[in-house]
Scaffold this motif. Structure first.
Motif, mmCIF file in Angstrom:
data_model
loop_
_atom_site.group_PDB
_atom_site.id
_atom_site.type_symbol
_atom_site.label_atom_id
_atom_site.label_comp_id
_atom_site.label_asym_id
_atom_site.label_seq_id
_atom_site.Cartn_x
_atom_site.Cartn_y
_atom_site.Cartn_z
ATOM 1 N N ARG A 156 0.853 -1.196 0.000
ATOM 2 C CA ARG A 156 0.000 0.000 0.000
ATOM 3 C C ARG A 156 0.881 1.235 0.000
ATOM 4 N NH1 ARG A 156 0.072 -1.426 5.508
ATOM 5 N NH2 ARG A 156 0.632 0.301 6.900
ATOM 6 N N GLN A 157 0.271 2.363 -0.240
ATOM 7 C CA GLN A 157 0.982 3.635 -0.204
ATOM 8 C C GLN A 157 1.222 4.045 1.247
ATOM 9 O OE1 GLN A 157 -1.015 6.796 -2.265
ATOM 10 N NE2 GLN A 157 0.333 8.393 -1.475
ATOM 11 N N LEU A 158 2.396 4.624 1.510
ATOM 12 C CA LEU A 158 2.704 5.154 2.832
ATOM 13 C C LEU A 158 2.685 6.673 2.760
ATOM 14 C CD1 LEU A 158 5.611 2.781 3.934
ATOM 15 C CD2 LEU A 158 3.183 2.629 4.494
ATOM 16 N N ARG A 159 1.883 7.281 3.611
ATOM 17 C CA ARG A 159 1.721 8.730 3.591
ATOM 18 C C ARG A 159 2.534 9.396 4.693
ATOM 19 N NH1 ARG A 159 -3.214 6.465 2.227
ATOM 20 N NH2 ARG A 159 -4.135 7.228 0.278
ATOM 21 N N SER A 160 2.571 10.718 4.651
ATOM 22 C CA SER A 160 3.326 11.500 5.629
ATOM 23 C C SER A 160 2.916 11.137 7.052
ATOM 24 C CB SER A 160 3.090 12.996 5.389
ATOM 25 O OG SER A 160 3.779 13.768 6.341
ATOM 26 N N GLY A 161 3.919 10.933 7.907
ATOM 27 C CA GLY A 161 3.655 10.585 9.301
ATOM 28 C C GLY A 161 3.617 9.095 9.574
ATOM 29 N N GLN A 162 3.535 8.273 8.526
ATOM 30 C CA GLN A 162 3.508 6.831 8.715
ATOM 31 C C GLN A 162 4.935 6.286 8.740
ATOM 32 O OE1 GLN A 162 0.813 5.787 5.390
ATOM 33 N NE2 GLN A 162 -0.608 5.069 6.947
ATOM 34 N N VAL A 176 3.902 3.708 -3.169
ATOM 35 C CA VAL A 176 4.635 4.955 -2.977
ATOM 36 C C VAL A 176 5.007 5.125 -1.509
ATOM 37 C CG1 VAL A 176 4.543 7.463 -3.229
ATOM 38 C CG2 VAL A 176 3.368 5.994 -4.879
ATOM 39 N N VAL A 177 6.259 5.517 -1.257
ATOM 40 C CA VAL A 177 6.659 5.991 0.068
ATOM 41 C C VAL A 177 6.665 7.512 -0.034
ATOM 42 C CG1 VAL A 177 8.458 6.034 1.825
ATOM 43 C CG2 VAL A 177 8.038 3.940 0.520
ATOM 44 N N GLY A 178 5.582 8.120 0.425
ATOM 45 C CA GLY A 178 5.390 9.552 0.225
ATOM 46 C C GLY A 178 6.292 10.407 1.084
ATOM 47 N N GLN A 179 6.344 11.699 0.783
ATOM 48 C CA GLN A 179 7.109 12.643 1.584
ATOM 49 C C GLN A 179 6.596 12.626 3.023
ATOM 50 O OE1 GLN A 179 6.828 16.452 -0.383
ATOM 51 N NE2 GLN A 179 8.565 16.022 -1.716
#
Length: 258
Positions: A156-162, A176-179
């Motif tokens: 899954r996508q990883l969002r900010s703070g995760q 995606v490993v997001g900003q």
């Protein structure tokens, strides 16, 4: 009262493993340490915030003079929680007087190393019935290999703070490993998608760990504690391209993944 357990049943002891950051001191000069700490934390952003920290002063002289109280206050200011110390002699005694407990990092568990390639003669092959002779097959020694823990797979996508941490194994992220997101592993990190956040492989000192991604555009990359903050776009051959990051000596190297 419902749910109350009396006597020994009121609590249990259970095993636990904790991820800690080791802060290695190379100087006993207080101003140098505090300046370096502030710079490192500025570079790393929130990557190490709220982490338990073991202060490793083993490289300093046993009789070195260090203001432990000031150092602990600085760590608290940067949201780092000192939980122990590695030191010797009078330096250890001073740290204990400041409230730190001695810890032993020498027996930290290590990941199983990769097995060497099996000689071609020992690799089983398929054969037809005509190839079998009446002679009994030779008995070959049993090869026993150590099985490494299965990789942690995040689909899954990883969002900010995760934040994701793979203990004793590799981490595979399909997405995606997001900003603002952080991925940490004791082994390798594989990101099948854009790596735009922070990635730390070899978290407990594995200098052979690597970071792989199909699109490199990170905020921070680190292997075995050696890190690089990426404030400007990377060079063209690797920026937003498939790449592998590895440790060469004391420096991180980035190569196109072809």
């Amino acid at each position: 009262m419902s749910g109350t357990r009396k006597g020994p049943q009121a609590l249990d002891f259970k095993s636990a493993t904790l991820y800690t950051v080791r802060l290695v001191l190379h100087s006993s000069d207080q101003d140098e340490l505090l300046t370096a700490l502030a710079q490192r934390m500025h570079d790393a952003g929130s990557f190490f915030e709220n982490e338990p920290v073991v202060v490793d002063a083993s490289q300093l002289a046993d009789d070195a003079s260090l203001d432990w109280t000031a150092l602990l206050e600085a760590l608290n200011t940067h949201k780092l929680n000192a939980v122990g110390v590695v030191a010797n002699g009078a330096l250890l005694k001073a740290a204990q007087d400041a409230g730190l407990q001695e810890v032993d990092l020498s027996n930290a568990p290590t990941r199983p190393t990769a097995s060497p390639n099996v000689p071609e003669a020992e690799v089983p092959t398929l054969s037809t019935a005509q190839e079998h002779s009446a002679e009994p097959a030779a008995v070959t020694p049993e090869i026993i290999t150590q099985i490494a823990p299965a990789a942690m797979v995040i689909n899954r996508q990883l969002r900010s703070g995760q934040r994701i941490y793979a203990r004793d194994t590799d981490l595979v992220v399909i997405g995606v490993v997001g900003q603002g997101a952080e991925v940490i592993a004791d082994g390798n990190i594989h990101v099948y998608g854009p790596l735009r956040g922070k990635a730390m492989a070899g978290a407990r000192g594995d200098t052979n760990a690597r970071i792989f991604t199909t699109e490199l555009d990170p905020e921070l990359i680190a292997i075995a504690g050696v890190y690089r903050v990426v404030e400007e776009p990377l060079e063209k051959p690797v920026h937003k391209q498939p790449a592998v990051i590895q440790l060469e000596g004391e420096n991180l190297s980035i190569h196109p993944l072809s």
